[in-house]
Write a protein that holds these residues in place. Structure first.
Motif, PDB file in Angstrom:
ATOM      1  N   GLU A  52     -15.145  17.734  15.588  1.00 34.89           N
ATOM      2  CA  GLU A  52     -14.883  16.487  16.304  1.00 34.89           C
ATOM      3  C   GLU A  52     -14.387  15.438  15.315  1.00 34.89           C
ATOM      4  N   ALA A  53     -13.252  14.845  15.624  1.00 36.70           N
ATOM      5  CA  ALA A  53     -12.669  13.819  14.760  1.00 36.70           C
ATOM      6  C   ALA A  53     -13.439  12.510  14.883  1.00 36.70           C
ATOM      7  N   ASP A  54     -13.408  11.729  13.810  1.00 36.21           N
ATOM      8  CA  ASP A  54     -13.983  10.394  13.792  1.00 36.21           C
ATOM      9  C   ASP A  54     -12.844   9.409  13.558  1.00 36.21           C
ATOM     10  N   LEU A  55     -12.584   8.547  14.532  1.00 32.88           N
ATOM     11  CA  LEU A  55     -11.459   7.617  14.450  1.00 32.88           C
ATOM     12  C   LEU A  55     -11.878   6.210  14.016  1.00 32.88           C
ATOM     13  N   ARG A  56     -12.975   6.081  13.331  1.00 33.40           N
ATOM     14  CA  ARG A  56     -13.421   4.762  12.862  1.00 33.40           C
ATOM     15  C   ARG A  56     -12.649   4.390  11.597  1.00 33.40           C
ATOM     16  N   PHE A  57     -11.453   3.841  11.800  1.00 38.57           N
ATOM     17  CA  PHE A  57     -10.560   3.444  10.716  1.00 38.57           C
ATOM     18  C   PHE A  57     -10.341   1.940  10.761  1.00 38.57           C
ATOM     19  N   PRO A  58      -9.943   1.356   9.625  1.00 33.34           N
ATOM     20  CA  PRO A  58      -9.514  -0.037   9.681  1.00 33.34           C
ATOM     21  C   PRO A  58      -8.206  -0.116  10.478  1.00 33.34           C
ATOM     22  N   LEU A  59      -7.899  -1.287  10.998  1.00 25.38           N
ATOM     23  CA  LEU A  59      -6.603  -1.461  11.651  1.00 25.38           C
ATOM     24  C   LEU A  59      -5.500  -1.217  10.636  1.00 25.38           C
ATOM     25  N   TYR A  60      -4.433  -0.568  11.095  1.00 21.34           N
ATOM     26  CA  TYR A  60      -3.336  -0.307  10.159  1.00 21.34           C
ATOM     27  C   TYR A  60      -2.782  -1.639   9.659  1.00 21.34           C
ATOM     28  N   ASP A  61      -2.598  -1.716   8.339  1.00 18.73           N
ATOM     29  CA  ASP A  61      -2.070  -2.908   7.696  1.00 18.73           C
ATOM     30  C   ASP A  61      -1.261  -2.432   6.499  1.00 18.73           C
ATOM     31  N   GLY A  62       0.042  -2.663   6.520  1.00 15.79           N
ATOM     32  CA  GLY A  62       0.921  -2.224   5.444  1.00 15.79           C
ATOM     33  C   GLY A  62       0.532  -2.791   4.085  1.00 15.79           C
ATOM     34  N   ASP A  63       0.015  -4.016   4.075  1.00 22.25           N
ATOM     35  CA  ASP A  63      -0.441  -4.594   2.807  1.00 22.25           C
ATOM     36  C   ASP A  63      -1.643  -3.837   2.271  1.00 22.25           C
ATOM     37  N   GLN A  64      -2.568  -3.495   3.162  1.00 25.72           N
ATOM     38  CA  GLN A  64      -3.743  -2.726   2.735  1.00 25.72           C
ATOM     39  C   GLN A  64      -3.314  -1.356   2.212  1.00 25.72           C
ATOM     40  N   GLU A  65      -2.382  -0.732   2.899  1.00 26.20           N
ATOM     41  CA  GLU A  65      -1.883   0.569   2.448  1.00 26.20           C
ATOM     42  C   GLU A  65      -1.255   0.443   1.065  1.00 26.20           C
ATOM     43  N   ALA A  66      -0.447  -0.589   0.856  1.00 29.42           N
ATOM     44  CA  ALA A  66       0.205  -0.790  -0.437  1.00 29.42           C
ATOM     45  C   ALA A  66      -0.815  -1.043  -1.546  1.00 29.42           C
ATOM     46  N   ASP A  67      -1.871  -1.781  -1.227  1.00 28.12           N
ATOM     47  CA  ASP A  67      -2.896  -2.116  -2.223  1.00 28.12           C
ATOM     48  C   ASP A  67      -3.860  -0.974  -2.503  1.00 28.12           C
ATOM     49  N   SER A  68      -4.282  -0.275  -1.441  1.00 26.81           N
ATOM     50  CA  SER A  68      -5.373   0.695  -1.572  1.00 26.81           C
ATOM     51  C   SER A  68      -4.998   2.132  -1.225  1.00 26.81           C
ATOM     52  N   GLY A  69      -3.808   2.326  -0.689  1.00 31.69           N
ATOM     53  CA  GLY A  69      -3.414   3.675  -0.286  1.00 31.69           C
ATOM     54  C   GLY A  69      -4.006   4.059   1.059  1.00 31.69           C
ATOM     55  N   ILE A  70      -3.971   5.336   1.340  1.00 28.79           N
ATOM     56  CA  ILE A  70      -4.472   5.874   2.609  1.00 28.79           C
ATOM     57  C   ILE A  70      -5.999   5.936   2.546  1.00 28.79           C
ATOM     58  N   PRO A  71      -6.693   5.372   3.535  1.00 25.94           N
ATOM     59  CA  PRO A  71      -8.155   5.462   3.545  1.00 25.94           C
ATOM     60  C   PRO A  71      -8.624   6.919   3.605  1.00 25.94           C
ATOM     61  N   GLU A  72      -9.757   7.177   2.980  1.00 25.54           N
ATOM     62  CA  GLU A  72     -10.317   8.528   2.938  1.00 25.54           C
ATOM     63  C   GLU A  72     -10.502   9.112   4.339  1.00 25.54           C
ATOM     64  N   ALA A  73     -10.985   8.296   5.285  1.00 28.38           N
ATOM     65  CA  ALA A  73     -11.209   8.777   6.652  1.00 28.38           C
ATOM     66  C   ALA A  73      -9.902   9.193   7.324  1.00 28.38           C
ATOM     67  N   VAL A  74      -8.820   8.496   7.030  1.00 28.85           N
ATOM     68  CA  VAL A  74      -7.509   8.851   7.586  1.00 28.85           C
ATOM     69  C   VAL A  74      -7.030  10.168   6.992  1.00 28.85           C
ATOM     70  N   GLN A  75      -7.190  10.326   5.692  1.00 28.52           N
ATOM     71  CA  GLN A  75      -6.783  11.577   5.058  1.00 28.52           C
ATOM     72  C   GLN A  75      -7.609  12.746   5.589  1.00 28.52           C
ATOM     73  N   ARG A  76      -8.903  12.504   5.846  1.00 30.75           N
ATOM     74  CA  ARG A  76      -9.755  13.558   6.415  1.00 30.75           C
ATOM     75  C   ARG A  76      -9.210  13.997   7.776  1.00 30.75           C
ATOM     76  N   LEU A  77      -8.858  13.030   8.644  1.00 31.39           N
ATOM     77  CA  LEU A  77      -8.292  13.384   9.948  1.00 31.39           C
ATOM     78  C   LEU A  77      -6.984  14.146   9.773  1.00 31.39           C
ATOM     79  N   THR A  78      -6.133  13.688   8.884  1.00 32.14           N
ATOM     80  CA  THR A  78      -4.859  14.366   8.636  1.00 32.14           C
ATOM     81  C   THR A  78      -5.106  15.815   8.218  1.00 32.14           C
ATOM     82  N   ASP A  79      -6.059  16.023   7.328  1.00 33.95           N
ATOM     83  CA  ASP A  79      -6.401  17.375   6.870  1.00 33.95           C
ATOM     84  C   ASP A  79      -6.988  18.213   7.999  1.00 33.95           C
TER      85      ASP A  79
END
Length: 182
Positions: A37-64
């Motif tokens: 079962e996937a867990d979709l508790r992610f921060p709201l997508y924000d291009g600045d956050q992505e640029a500063d911190s990269g892909i959140p671990e929880a997002v990468q887990r879902l992708t995997d």
């Protein structure tokens, strides 16, 4: 041959959400499988956050999880005549990861809602959201679970023979595609 890997994605975060219950029923009717079962508790997508911190671990887990799955079940509620923001946000985040884990992935889409249309509009919009990812969306039968609050028994199983029949047929189709028997 080992059991196929089935990923369940509910567009609702609530533990007892009817969309979560519907994905679990789909897994039961799918048959023997390794279910996640996937867990979709992610921060709201924000291009600045992505640029500063990269892909959140929880997002990468879902992708995997998507990449590792042999098939995916997605169930969306209908909020204001569309899919939930949680689900759209998850799709947006996954689109920012390397590669495309959705490409050619067998996917069954369904919806559950309190209203009499069972989330039909949300499901239609969700299907259009998936188009850029190019998964193999099983065309039907469509499952729009109306009056979803009253649709499950205490064990979380569907009570309507019609919905059980339709969901069983959809899961049979998904299993056939996932295992190469279509």
């Amino acid at each position: 041959m080992s059991d196929p890997k089935l990923l369940l994605i509910s567009g609702s975060l609530r533990t007892e959400a009817t969309n979560r219950k519907l994905t679990r029923e789909a897994a039961r009717l799918f048959g023997a499988a390794e279910v996640v079962e996937a867990d979709l508790r992610f921060p709201l997508y924000d291009g600045d956050q992505e640029a500063d911190s990269g892909i959140p671990e929880a997002v990468q887990r879902l992708t995997d999880q998507i990449a590792a799955a042999d098939a995916v079940v997605i169930s969306t509620p209908e909020y204001n005549k569309g899919p939930s923001g949680v689900l759209k946000n998850a799709l947006d985040w996954v689109s920012r990861t390397e590669g495309n884990p959705w490409k050619d992935k067998p996917v069954a889409v369904m919806s559950a809602a309190a209203g009499r249309a069972g989330g039909e509009r949300a499901q239609m919009i969700l299907r259009s959201f998936l188009v850029p990812f190019r998964p193999h969306v099983v065309p039907g039968p469509e499952v729009h679970l109306a009056g979803s609050r009253e649709a499950f028994d205490e064990a979380g199983q569907l009570t309507s023979e019609q919905y059980i029949k339709t969901l069983t047929e959809l899961m049979t189709q998904l299993r056939a595609v996932a295992t190469g028997r279509s």
